[in-house]
Design an enzyme around this catalytic site. Sequence first.
Site, PDB file in Angstrom:
ATOM      1  N   HIS A  18       0.826  -1.214   0.000  1.00 58.72           N
ATOM      2  CA  HIS A  18       0.000   0.000   0.000  1.00 58.72           C
ATOM      3  C   HIS A  18       0.859   1.262   0.000  1.00 58.72           C
ATOM      4  O   HIS A  18       0.466   2.285  -0.570  1.00 58.72           O
ATOM      5  CB  HIS A  18      -1.003  -0.046   1.171  1.00 58.72           C
ATOM      6  N   HIS A  41      -7.680  -7.653  -8.551  1.00 53.57           N
ATOM      7  CA  HIS A  41      -8.088  -8.489  -7.408  1.00 53.57           C
ATOM      8  C   HIS A  41      -8.253  -7.554  -6.216  1.00 53.57           C
ATOM      9  O   HIS A  41      -7.355  -7.410  -5.382  1.00 53.57           O
ATOM     10  CB  HIS A  41      -7.029  -9.554  -7.109  1.00 53.57           C
ATOM     11  N   SER A  94      -6.531  -1.813  -1.142  1.00 57.23           N
ATOM     12  CA  SER A  94      -6.018  -1.075  -2.300  1.00 57.23           C
ATOM     13  C   SER A  94      -7.088  -0.255  -3.039  1.00 57.23           C
ATOM     14  O   SER A  94      -6.813   0.892  -3.419  1.00 57.23           O
ATOM     15  CB  SER A  94      -5.307  -2.032  -3.267  1.00 57.23           C
ATOM     16  N   GLU A 112     -13.532  -7.765  -8.359  1.00 57.04           N
ATOM     17  CA  GLU A 112     -13.497  -8.770  -7.287  1.00 57.04           C
ATOM     18  C   GLU A 112     -14.426  -9.911  -7.682  1.00 57.04           C
ATOM     19  O   GLU A 112     -15.536  -9.687  -8.141  1.00 57.04           O
ATOM     20  CB  GLU A 112     -13.914  -8.137  -5.946  1.00 57.04           C
ATOM     21  N   ASP A 137     -13.903 -12.194 -12.897  1.00 53.29           N
ATOM     22  CA  ASP A 137     -12.547 -12.722 -12.831  1.00 53.29           C
ATOM     23  C   ASP A 137     -11.592 -11.659 -13.390  1.00 53.29           C
ATOM     24  O   ASP A 137     -11.640 -11.357 -14.587  1.00 53.29           O
ATOM     25  CB  ASP A 137     -12.495 -14.007 -13.670  1.00 53.29           C
ATOM     26  N   GLY A 138     -10.766 -11.117 -12.519  1.00 50.78           N
ATOM     27  CA  GLY A 138      -9.873 -10.030 -12.910  1.00 50.78           C
ATOM     28  C   GLY A 138      -8.930 -10.416 -14.030  1.00 50.78           C
ATOM     29  O   GLY A 138      -8.628  -9.603 -14.909  1.00 50.78           O
ATOM     30  N   ASP A 158      -3.022  -8.472  -7.821  1.00 49.38           N
ATOM     31  CA  ASP A 158      -2.772  -8.908  -6.439  1.00 49.38           C
ATOM     32  C   ASP A 158      -3.610 -10.147  -6.110  1.00 49.38           C
ATOM     33  O   ASP A 158      -4.472 -10.121  -5.236  1.00 49.38           O
ATOM     34  CB  ASP A 158      -3.135  -7.727  -5.501  1.00 49.38           C
TER      35      ASP A 158
HETATM   36  N1  SAM Z   1      -5.718  -5.935  -3.474  1.00 41.86           N
HETATM   37  C1  SAM Z   1      -6.341  -6.048  -2.160  1.00 41.86           C
HETATM   38  C2  SAM Z   1      -5.715  -5.047  -1.224  1.00 41.86           C
HETATM   39  O1  SAM Z   1      -4.502  -4.778  -1.334  1.00 41.86           O
HETATM   40  O2  SAM Z   1      -6.424  -4.522  -0.375  1.00 41.86           O
HETATM   41  C3  SAM Z   1      -6.222  -7.439  -1.599  1.00 41.86           C
HETATM   42  C4  SAM Z   1      -6.671  -8.511  -2.519  1.00 41.86           C
HETATM   43  S1  SAM Z   1      -6.565 -10.147  -1.899  1.00 41.86           S
HETATM   44  C5  SAM Z   1      -4.877 -10.444  -1.824  1.00 41.86           C
HETATM   45  C6  SAM Z   1      -7.072 -11.069  -3.301  1.00 41.86           C
HETATM   46  C7  SAM Z   1      -8.549 -10.953  -3.632  1.00 41.86           C
HETATM   47  O3  SAM Z   1      -8.766 -11.538  -4.921  1.00 41.86           O
HETATM   48  C8  SAM Z   1      -9.467 -11.679  -2.695  1.00 41.86           C
HETATM   49  O4  SAM Z   1     -10.439 -10.777  -2.209  1.00 41.86           O
HETATM   50  C9  SAM Z   1     -10.139 -12.762  -3.551  1.00 41.86           C
HETATM   51  O5  SAM Z   1     -11.493 -12.952  -3.198  1.00 41.86           O
HETATM   52  C10 SAM Z   1     -10.039 -12.160  -4.926  1.00 41.86           C
HETATM   53  N2  SAM Z   1     -10.020 -13.075  -6.066  1.00 41.86           N
HETATM   54  C11 SAM Z   1      -9.618 -14.380  -6.133  1.00 41.86           C
HETATM   55  N3  SAM Z   1      -9.630 -14.812  -7.405  1.00 41.86           N
HETATM   56  C12 SAM Z   1     -10.030 -13.752  -8.169  1.00 41.86           C
HETATM   57  C13 SAM Z   1     -10.192 -13.549  -9.562  1.00 41.86           C
HETATM   58  N4  SAM Z   1      -9.943 -14.518 -10.443  1.00 41.86           N
HETATM   59  N5  SAM Z   1     -10.600 -12.333 -10.003  1.00 41.86           N
HETATM   60  C14 SAM Z   1     -10.844 -11.317  -9.137  1.00 41.86           C
HETATM   61  N6  SAM Z   1     -10.704 -11.461  -7.801  1.00 41.86           N
HETATM   62  C15 SAM Z   1     -10.298 -12.653  -7.328  1.00 41.86           C
END
Ligand code: SAM
Length: 272
Positions: A18, A41, A94, A112, A137-138, A158
């Site tokens: 961050h 993500h 983030s 997300e 799906d990101g 991420d």
């Molecule tokens: N970027 C965030 C932050 O720094 O505050 C933290 C993200 S966390 C490490 C990863 C997130 O990705 C989780 O909330 C999970 O539910 C989500 N996730 C998992 N697979 C995903 C996908 N294919 N596409 C989007 N989100 C996904």
Amino acid sequence: MNYRHAFHAGNFADVAKHLALVSVLSHLKKKETPFAVIDTHAGRGVYDLAGEAAARTGEAEAGVARLRDLTATEPSALATYLELASDAARYPGSPLIAARMLRPGDRLIAIEKHPEEFAALKTALYPFARARAVQGDGFALLAGLLPPQERRGLVLIDPPYESPDDFAAAARAVAAVMKRFATGIVMVWFPVKSKAEADGFCGEVLATGVTKALRIDVSVEPVKSGDKERLSSAGLLVINPPFGLDRDMTAAFDVAGPLLKARLDVMRLAGD
Ligand code: SAM
């Protein structure tokens, strides 16, 4: 879904990620032209550090909580981060950090996948007119968002690395950015569980046509949590890093590192 970021929010790795995010966005704001942020993500946007998940791991207690008494006043990445994370209970993820730093012409797209996290994200971003929460799906949605109409900005990748496939998917995502938005800044977070795996991942990403890259690793002393060893090292690979990111991170960690008992290693992998 197994991964829930609530267990890890505000830990040493989140602090480094961050801080880097704040630094990159501050550098983008030095030019008047608008920029876009794509957070592939995004997570839930805000994390309850007084809640059960944070208490169970104690990771935030050993992370951002140790910075609470710091008062960095100069307009540095650390000062901005501390201000954004000043609520001791509600830690910003983030997308919330990015949303709060946008100017009226800038834009955030925060993706997300998981329904509960997405619902929370939508609520967290509701007050910000320039921020859009997208459920999906990101990795799959990223290419369709490139290049952003602003032609400037950041892609933050991420993933949870719940599955070993996330390394390959992250490398493919960087390749997609390089193909469609070669001047974009990309920041990829990755766990460092073994040096060989992390070095191999960085090598794979560099092979996608990257000409400028900085790797920033942050490490703490290993801690046993139950019968498992908790993550003690994480990396950020920043493609097309803004000039001054390495200096911002080093300056921030000169102050925050001793409190977090964390070491920062900044390596230039490509470019000058
Ligand atoms: N970027 C965030 C932050 O720094 O505050 C933290 C993200 S966390 C490490 C990863 C997130 O990705 C989780 O909330 C999970 O539910 C989500 N996730 C998992 N697979 C995903 C996908 N294919 N596409 C989007 N989100 C996904």
